[in-house]
Write an enzyme that holds these catalytic residues in place. Structure first.
Site, PDB file in Angstrom:
ATOM      1  N   MET A   1     -12.165   4.165  -1.409  1.00  0.00           N
ATOM      2  CA  MET A   1     -12.896   4.469  -0.169  1.00  0.00           C
ATOM      3  C   MET A   1     -13.606   5.796  -0.401  1.00  0.00           C
ATOM      4  SD  MET A   1      -9.912   3.216   2.373  1.00  0.00           S
ATOM      5  CE  MET A   1      -8.747   3.261   1.021  1.00  0.00           C
TER       6      MET A   1
ATOM      7  N   HIS B   1      -8.171   0.629  -4.375  1.00  0.00           N
ATOM      8  CA  HIS B   1      -9.149   0.500  -3.286  1.00  0.00           C
ATOM      9  C   HIS B   1      -9.866   1.837  -3.132  1.00  0.00           C
ATOM     10  CE1 HIS B   1      -9.642  -0.273   1.363  1.00  0.00           C
ATOM     11  NE2 HIS B   1     -10.787  -0.237   0.748  1.00  0.00           N
TER      12      HIS B   1
ATOM     13  N   MET C   1      -9.146   8.015  -1.176  1.00  0.00           N
ATOM     14  CA  MET C   1     -10.064   8.483  -0.122  1.00  0.00           C
ATOM     15  C   MET C   1     -10.588   9.871  -0.485  1.00  0.00           C
ATOM     16  SD  MET C   1      -7.940   7.346   3.253  1.00  0.00           S
ATOM     17  CE  MET C   1      -7.017   5.788   3.319  1.00  0.00           C
TER      18      MET C   1
ATOM     19  N   ASP D   1      -6.702  -6.092   4.786  1.00  0.00           N
ATOM     20  CA  ASP D   1      -6.111  -4.757   4.680  1.00  0.00           C
ATOM     21  C   ASP D   1      -6.280  -3.999   5.993  1.00  0.00           C
ATOM     22  OD1 ASP D   1      -5.230  -2.262   3.873  1.00  0.00           O
ATOM     23  OD2 ASP D   1      -6.879  -1.903   2.466  1.00  0.00           O
TER      24      ASP D   1
ATOM     25  N   MET E   1     -11.735  -5.623   5.492  1.00  0.00           N
ATOM     26  CA  MET E   1     -10.957  -4.606   6.215  1.00  0.00           C
ATOM     27  C   MET E   1     -10.676  -5.104   7.631  1.00  0.00           C
ATOM     28  SD  MET E   1     -10.301  -2.140   4.159  1.00  0.00           S
ATOM     29  CE  MET E   1      -9.439  -1.172   5.406  1.00  0.00           C
TER      30      MET E   1
ATOM     31  N   HIS F   1      -0.969  -1.547  -4.119  1.00  0.00           N
ATOM     32  CA  HIS F   1      -2.297  -1.223  -3.577  1.00  0.00           C
ATOM     33  C   HIS F   1      -2.410   0.296  -3.447  1.00  0.00           C
ATOM     34  CE1 HIS F   1      -5.880  -2.183  -1.054  1.00  0.00           C
ATOM     35  NE2 HIS F   1      -5.516  -1.129  -0.347  1.00  0.00           N
TER      36      HIS F   1
ATOM     37  N   SER G   1       0.849  -1.206   0.000  1.00  0.00           N
ATOM     38  CA  SER G   1       0.000   0.000   0.000  1.00  0.00           C
ATOM     39  C   SER G   1       0.875   1.242   0.000  1.00  0.00           C
ATOM     40  CB  SER G   1      -0.898   0.008   1.239  1.00  0.00           C
ATOM     41  OG  SER G   1      -1.418   1.315   1.409  1.00  0.00           O
TER      42      SER G   1
ATOM     43  N   ASP H   1      -4.722   3.447  -2.285  1.00  0.00           N
ATOM     44  CA  ASP H   1      -5.838   3.824  -1.419  1.00  0.00           C
ATOM     45  C   ASP H   1      -6.387   5.190  -1.820  1.00  0.00           C
ATOM     46  OD1 ASP H   1      -6.083   1.643   0.472  1.00  0.00           O
ATOM     47  OD2 ASP H   1      -4.051   2.189   1.083  1.00  0.00           O
TER      48      ASP H   1
HETATM   49  C1  DX5 Z   1      -6.609   1.907   5.303  1.00  0.00           C
HETATM   50  C2  DX5 Z   1      -6.111   1.532   3.937  1.00  0.00           C
HETATM   51  C3  DX5 Z   1      -4.959   0.607   3.969  1.00  0.00           C
HETATM   52  C4  DX5 Z   1      -3.730   1.168   4.628  1.00  0.00           C
HETATM   53  C5  DX5 Z   1      -2.952   0.039   5.206  1.00  0.00           C
HETATM   54  O1  DX5 Z   1      -7.755   2.656   5.205  1.00  0.00           O
HETATM   55  O2  DX5 Z   1      -7.130   0.890   3.195  1.00  0.00           O
HETATM   56  O3  DX5 Z   1      -4.644   0.070   2.698  1.00  0.00           O
HETATM   57  O4  DX5 Z   1      -2.895   1.863   3.766  1.00  0.00           O
HETATM   58  O5  DX5 Z   1      -1.901   0.577   5.907  1.00  0.00           O
HETATM   59  P1  DX5 Z   1      -1.278  -0.208   7.132  1.00  0.00           P
HETATM   60  O6  DX5 Z   1      -0.696  -1.472   6.597  1.00  0.00           O
HETATM   61  O7  DX5 Z   1      -0.275   0.733   7.652  1.00  0.00           O
HETATM   62  O8  DX5 Z   1      -2.406  -0.475   8.115  1.00  0.00           O
HETATM   63 ZN    ZN Z   2      -6.516  -0.205   1.274  1.00  0.00          ZN
END
Ligand code: DX5
Ligand code: ZN
Length: 221
Positions: free
Chosen positions: A66, A64, A35, A173, A135, A31, A6, A33
């Site tokens: 969100m 991913h 948001m 994740d 999650m 990966h 990630s 993320d």
């Molecule tokens: C959280 C994300 C994850 C995050 C994981 O909302 O979806 O992908 O980056 O990071 P770590 O491994 O640090 O929990």
């Molecule tokens: Zn993620």
């Protein structure tokens, strides 16, 4: 077993270099993320950065989302180079249609569930997704601790996929590290997202090695 690095925990000032190192060290997916400050409190990156990431690696991009109303942005992320697009069950009014749309754009479809969402919430669409993301923290930030109860939930997700004879990948994740990855693997997880555990102290190669060694006794990594 697959490792999805990630980039949320990467050094964004050196993103291209860090992605090249992650690939050389043997990660399977990048990966990403996304948001929006609405579905989760945090705001991160959009299609423009995905496009830039696409240019520096040939690893599959595991995107991913969100975000609220993810259907508005599916085509943008696919054009930017996403290989898998994962939406949240909680963000979709018409989940089946959204998953079908992702596939129709020519990429793999994923659905994610937050810790409070039961596995059953995706049971009616099991034929519509190629990846189920459980999650293991509440989404929004990297660096959180895994919620212990989610390990048993991974087991229930595995049962759901097996009962439906689904070939979907089961991904976890949030807070994944070398200490808890073996328990997640025994529960049936196959794809491990790790942010902090990959990028901590910039020691990418050693960190990935440690994760692989932790998973090796449980199965082929
Ligand atoms: C959280 C994300 C994850 C995050 C994981 O909302 O979806 O992908 O980056 O990071 P770590 O491994 O640090 O929990
Ligand atoms: Zn993620």
């Amino acid at each position: 077993m697959k490792l999805a690095a990630s980039i949320l925990s990467a050094d964004f000032g050196r993103l291209a270099d860090q992605i090249r190192r992650v690939q050389a060290a043997g990660a399977d997916y990048i990966h990403v993320d996304v948001m929006d400050g609405r579905f989760v409190p945090n705001i991160t990156i959009g299609p423009l950065v995905v496009e830039a990431v696409r240019r520096v690696t040939d690893l599959p991009l595991d995107v991913h989302l969100m975000i609220e109303e993810p259907e508005r942005y599916l085509a943008d992320f696919v054009s930017a180079g996403a290989s898998i697009v994962t939406v949240h069950q909680e963000a979709c009014h018409h989940l089946q249609a959204v998953l079908a749309r992702i596939r129709s754009l020519g990429v793999r479809s994923g659905v994610s569930i937050c810790p409070s969402t039961p596995v059953q919430a995706v049971s009616e669409v099991v034929d519509d997704f190629d990846l189920l993301l459980v999650m293991t923290v509440n989404p929004g930030f990297g660096g959180q601790s895994l919620i212990p109860a989610t390990i048993d939930k991974v087991r229930r997700a595995r049962e759901l996929l097996d009962a439906a004879q689904s070939a979907a990948e089961l991904e976890v994740d949030g807070g994944v590290n070398a200490s808890n990855a073996p328990a997640l693997a025994r529960a049936g997880a196959k794809v491990f997202v790790a942010g902090s555990a990959v990028f901590a102290n910039g020691a990418i190669e050693g960190n990935i090695q440690r994760l692989r060694e932790a998973l090796a006794p449980v199965g082929t990594v």
